[in-house]
Design a protein around this motif. Structure first.
Motif, PDB file in Angstrom:
ATOM      1  N   ALA A  54       0.835  -1.206   0.000  1.00 38.80           N
ATOM      2  CA  ALA A  54       0.000   0.000   0.000  1.00 38.80           C
ATOM      3  C   ALA A  54       0.869   1.256   0.000  1.00 38.80           C
ATOM      4  CB  ALA A  54      -0.941  -0.012   1.201  1.00 38.80           C
ATOM      5  N   ILE A  55       1.893   1.266   0.831  1.00 34.87           N
ATOM      6  CA  ILE A  55       2.781   2.435   0.888  1.00 34.87           C
ATOM      7  C   ILE A  55       3.482   2.638  -0.447  1.00 34.87           C
ATOM      8  CG2 ILE A  55       4.933   3.302   1.927  1.00 34.87           C
ATOM      9  CD1 ILE A  55       3.920   1.993   4.573  1.00 34.87           C
ATOM     10  N   TYR A  56       3.960   1.563  -1.058  1.00 36.35           N
ATOM     11  CA  TYR A  56       4.658   1.679  -2.337  1.00 36.35           C
ATOM     12  C   TYR A  56       3.707   2.148  -3.440  1.00 36.35           C
ATOM     13  CZ  TYR A  56       7.668   0.590  -6.292  1.00 36.35           C
ATOM     14  OH  TYR A  56       8.410   0.670  -7.443  1.00 36.35           O
ATOM     15  N   CYS A  57       2.487   1.623  -3.449  1.00 33.39           N
ATOM     16  CA  CYS A  57       1.514   2.032  -4.463  1.00 33.39           C
ATOM     17  C   CYS A  57       1.158   3.514  -4.322  1.00 33.39           C
ATOM     18  CB  CYS A  57       0.251   1.184  -4.379  1.00 33.39           C
ATOM     19  SG  CYS A  57       0.485  -0.497  -4.969  1.00 33.39           S
ATOM     20  N   VAL A  58       0.933   3.976  -3.099  1.00 33.74           N
ATOM     21  CA  VAL A  58       0.630   5.390  -2.873  1.00 33.74           C
ATOM     22  C   VAL A  58       1.823   6.244  -3.297  1.00 33.74           C
ATOM     23  CG1 VAL A  58       0.183   7.135  -1.085  1.00 33.74           C
ATOM     24  CG2 VAL A  58      -1.094   4.975  -1.083  1.00 33.74           C
ATOM     25  N   PHE A  59       3.022   5.807  -2.976  1.00 31.26           N
ATOM     26  CA  PHE A  59       4.234   6.522  -3.374  1.00 31.26           C
ATOM     27  C   PHE A  59       4.286   6.680  -4.901  1.00 31.26           C
ATOM     28  CE2 PHE A  59       8.586   5.904  -5.018  1.00 31.26           C
ATOM     29  CZ  PHE A  59       9.160   7.100  -4.616  1.00 31.26           C
ATOM     30  N   GLY A  65       1.877  11.124 -10.512  1.00 34.59           N
ATOM     31  CA  GLY A  65       0.702  11.968 -10.715  1.00 34.59           C
ATOM     32  C   GLY A  65      -0.507  11.210 -11.247  1.00 34.59           C
ATOM     33  N   ASN A  66      -0.630   9.932 -10.917  1.00 34.27           N
ATOM     34  CA  ASN A  66      -1.735   9.110 -11.426  1.00 34.27           C
ATOM     35  C   ASN A  66      -2.923   9.006 -10.479  1.00 34.27           C
ATOM     36  OD1 ASN A  66      -0.356   8.511 -13.781  1.00 34.27           O
ATOM     37  ND2 ASN A  66       0.620   6.712 -12.898  1.00 34.27           N
TER      38      ASN A  66
END
Length: 164
Positions: A54-59, A65-66
């Motif tokens: 989750a942290i990597y995806c949010v990063f 900018g997606n």
């Protein structure tokens, strides 16, 4: 490299399930049947992976900018996500119950079968939906050979399970 890391990482999940007796025993002490007590392990086992992913995806969403693309999602996409989540979770629950019913080696023999069936199902779905339509003959040959190897592997594991 991704395939190798995925295979090694998957084996760690199997090891974690094999070492999860205190959690499944606690579930049984609270009244859960032995057949489904292994399901109490999944939230603990997958919690760490959830946090990291989750942290990597949010990063990545912020960096690239997606994040705004989520505003465009349709109900059909949301429905597919829900179906995927139910099927994935359901497969884990079915694995847990099946592995328990296989006896003392259920967790050891069941995991490679479970992983092989996931790959076989994904490839079958890819063929049925036309995902492989534009793939070259060599890629399709490798996929078929890999699937046949997985079927042979399942057969060998089943033979080993019958002898124990």
């Amino acid at each position: 490299m991704i395939c190798l890391l995925s295979g090694v990482g998957s084996s760690f999940m199997s090891l974690a399930l094999n070492e999860s007796t205190p959690i499944s025993m606690a579930a049984e002490n609270l009244g859960t049947s032995q057949t489904i007590s292994l399901n109490a392990v999944w939230p603990v086992l997958l919690g760490g992976g959830l946090a990291v992913n989750a942290i990597y995806c949010v990063f990545l969403l912020v960096r690239r900018g997606n994040a705004a693309r989520f505003k465009v999602s349709t109900w059909a996409n949301i429905g597919l996500v829900v179906v995927m989540a139910v099927l994935w979770s359901g497969s884990n629950f079915v694995y847990s119950a099946g592995a328990r019913r296989m006896g003392t080696l259920g967790l050891v023999l069941g995991w490679p079968i479970f992983m092989a069936v996931i790959v076989l199902a994904a490839n079958a779905w890819g063929f049925l939906t036309g995902e492989w339509r534009s793939a070259g003959r060599q890629a399709i040959s490798w996929a078929v050979a890999g699937c046949l190897l997985l079927v042979v592997g399942i057969w060998i594991i089943a033979l080993a399970g019958n002898r124990s």
